[in-house]
Motif scaffolding. Structure first.
Motif, PDB file in Angstrom:
ATOM      1  N   ARG A   1       0.825  -1.218   0.000  1.00  0.00           N
ATOM      2  CA  ARG A   1       0.000   0.000   0.000  1.00  0.00           C
ATOM      3  C   ARG A   1       0.855   1.262   0.000  1.00  0.00           C
ATOM      4  O   ARG A   1       0.459   2.286  -0.525  1.00  0.00           O
ATOM      5  CB  ARG A   1      -0.928   0.016   1.220  1.00  0.00           C
TER       6      ARG A   1
ATOM      7  N   HIS B   1      -2.730   9.968  -3.306  1.00  0.00           N
ATOM      8  CA  HIS B   1      -3.887   9.755  -4.194  1.00  0.00           C
ATOM      9  C   HIS B   1      -4.430   8.333  -4.034  1.00  0.00           C
ATOM     10  O   HIS B   1      -5.638   8.126  -3.980  1.00  0.00           O
ATOM     11  CB  HIS B   1      -3.490   9.973  -5.666  1.00  0.00           C
ATOM     12  N   GLU B   2      -3.515   7.363  -3.959  1.00  0.00           N
ATOM     13  CA  GLU B   2      -3.941   5.963  -3.880  1.00  0.00           C
ATOM     14  C   GLU B   2      -4.587   5.637  -2.528  1.00  0.00           C
ATOM     15  O   GLU B   2      -5.466   4.780  -2.444  1.00  0.00           O
ATOM     16  CB  GLU B   2      -2.748   5.040  -4.130  1.00  0.00           C
TER      17      GLU B   2
ATOM     18  N   GLY C   1       3.576   1.538  -1.537  1.00  0.00           N
ATOM     19  CA  GLY C   1       4.321   1.598  -2.792  1.00  0.00           C
ATOM     20  C   GLY C   1       5.780   1.217  -2.646  1.00  0.00           C
ATOM     21  O   GLY C   1       6.628   1.662  -3.419  1.00  0.00           O
TER      22      GLY C   1
ATOM     23  N   GLU D   1       1.735  10.601  -5.244  1.00  0.00           N
ATOM     24  CA  GLU D   1       0.995   9.540  -5.928  1.00  0.00           C
ATOM     25  C   GLU D   1       0.385   8.587  -4.896  1.00  0.00           C
ATOM     26  O   GLU D   1      -0.775   8.158  -5.007  1.00  0.00           O
ATOM     27  CB  GLU D   1       1.997   8.777  -6.804  1.00  0.00           C
ATOM     28  N   LEU D   2       1.166   8.300  -3.864  1.00  0.00           N
ATOM     29  CA  LEU D   2       0.716   7.428  -2.786  1.00  0.00           C
ATOM     30  C   LEU D   2      -0.492   8.031  -2.065  1.00  0.00           C
ATOM     31  O   LEU D   2      -1.466   7.324  -1.760  1.00  0.00           O
ATOM     32  CB  LEU D   2       1.882   7.214  -1.823  1.00  0.00           C
TER      33      LEU D   2
END
Length: 259
Positions: A138, A199-200, A140, A196-197
């Motif tokens: 999770r 966002h995820e 990344g 980016e993480l």
């Protein structure tokens, strides 16, 4: 001060919060809701109170002898400053990622396994292995470290260390993740990976991020709160705060007139 209508079901809600360090008032009458659907960014000049307020959300200010917090902060309707609140449990539910990556001087595996182990979240070694893999995935980081889980967490690059700290926060199955300028010590590539993480992770956790970087706030958040001199000046939809702020002080800060 302009505050948006309260969200239908806030994960955390703060009402009339004041923070004092001895006689000095650092936060003055702040009310805000944080929900699961939106990443919330706190922006404002240095010393405006945004990190101090963030720390009230998991009682990190308790560690400062002179700090006093008034007002009400609720997590799923439960008063987190109630005398019977288990602060260790609260900090598992409301995790914190700090400005400077701070992995434990242990292996990558042990950094992530530590929390689930002390909170009794794993019934077996297989359970623990699964939690570690899931948390690193999770965050990344799994693909980069899966073959060296016994290496020291402190041997990773700065950006990897920060993702390890995020994996460590996720591992105890929190509901809220607080991030205090998580990218300020990182290079642009590592920063992009953390963004980016975020966002995820949106929607899986309620996320609050303190940032000095207004472009970052615009990129990662859907709600933005502008703090100035210990007060919440304006809080609303990020795109509106940046393109059409209602308060003159917000406009001055965003256009670079001060800060």
């Amino acid at each position: 001060m302009h505050a948006p209508a309260p969200t239908a079901s806030p994960k955390m809600s703060a009402r009339h919060v004041n923070v004092f360090y001895g006689r000095k008032q650092a936060i003055d009458d702040v009310s805000i809701d944080v929900d699961m659907e939106n990443v919330t960014a706190f922006i404002g000049p240095s010393g405006c109170g945004k990190s101090t307020f963030l720390r009230t959300l998991n009682r990190m200010n308790d560690t400062i002898a002179t700090a006093r917090v008034d007002g009400e902060i609720r997590l799923d309707g439960e008063d987190i400053y109630a005398s019977d609140m288990d602060v260790v449990q609260l900090r598992a539910r409301v995790g914190m990622v700090f400005q400077k990556p701070n992995p434990f001087p242990k292996s990558i595996y042990e950094n992530v396994a530590y929390g689930p182990r002390i909170h009794g979240l794993a019934a077996s070694k297989a359970d623990l292995d699964r939690i570690v893999e899931q948390s690193l995935t999770r965050a990344g980081l799994w693909g980069e470290v899966k073959d060296r889980l016994n290496d020291s967490g402190t041997a990773l690059s700065g950006g990897q260390q920060q993702r390890l700290c995020i994996a460590r926060a996720i591992a105890v199955d929190p509901e809220v993740i607080l991030m205090d300028e998580p990218c300020s010590a990182l290079d642009p590539i590592a920063t992009a990976k953390i963004e980016e993480l975020i966002h995820e992770l949106r929607g899986k956790y309620a996320i609050v991020i303190v940032t000095h970087n207004m472009q970052q706030a615009a990129r990662v958040s859907q709600r933005t709160a502008f703090f100035h001199l210990g007060t919440l000046v304006e809080y609303g939809v990020t795109s509106e705060i940046f393109t059409n702020p209602r308060q003159e002080r917000t406009k001055d800060y965003i256009t670079g007139r001060y800060g």
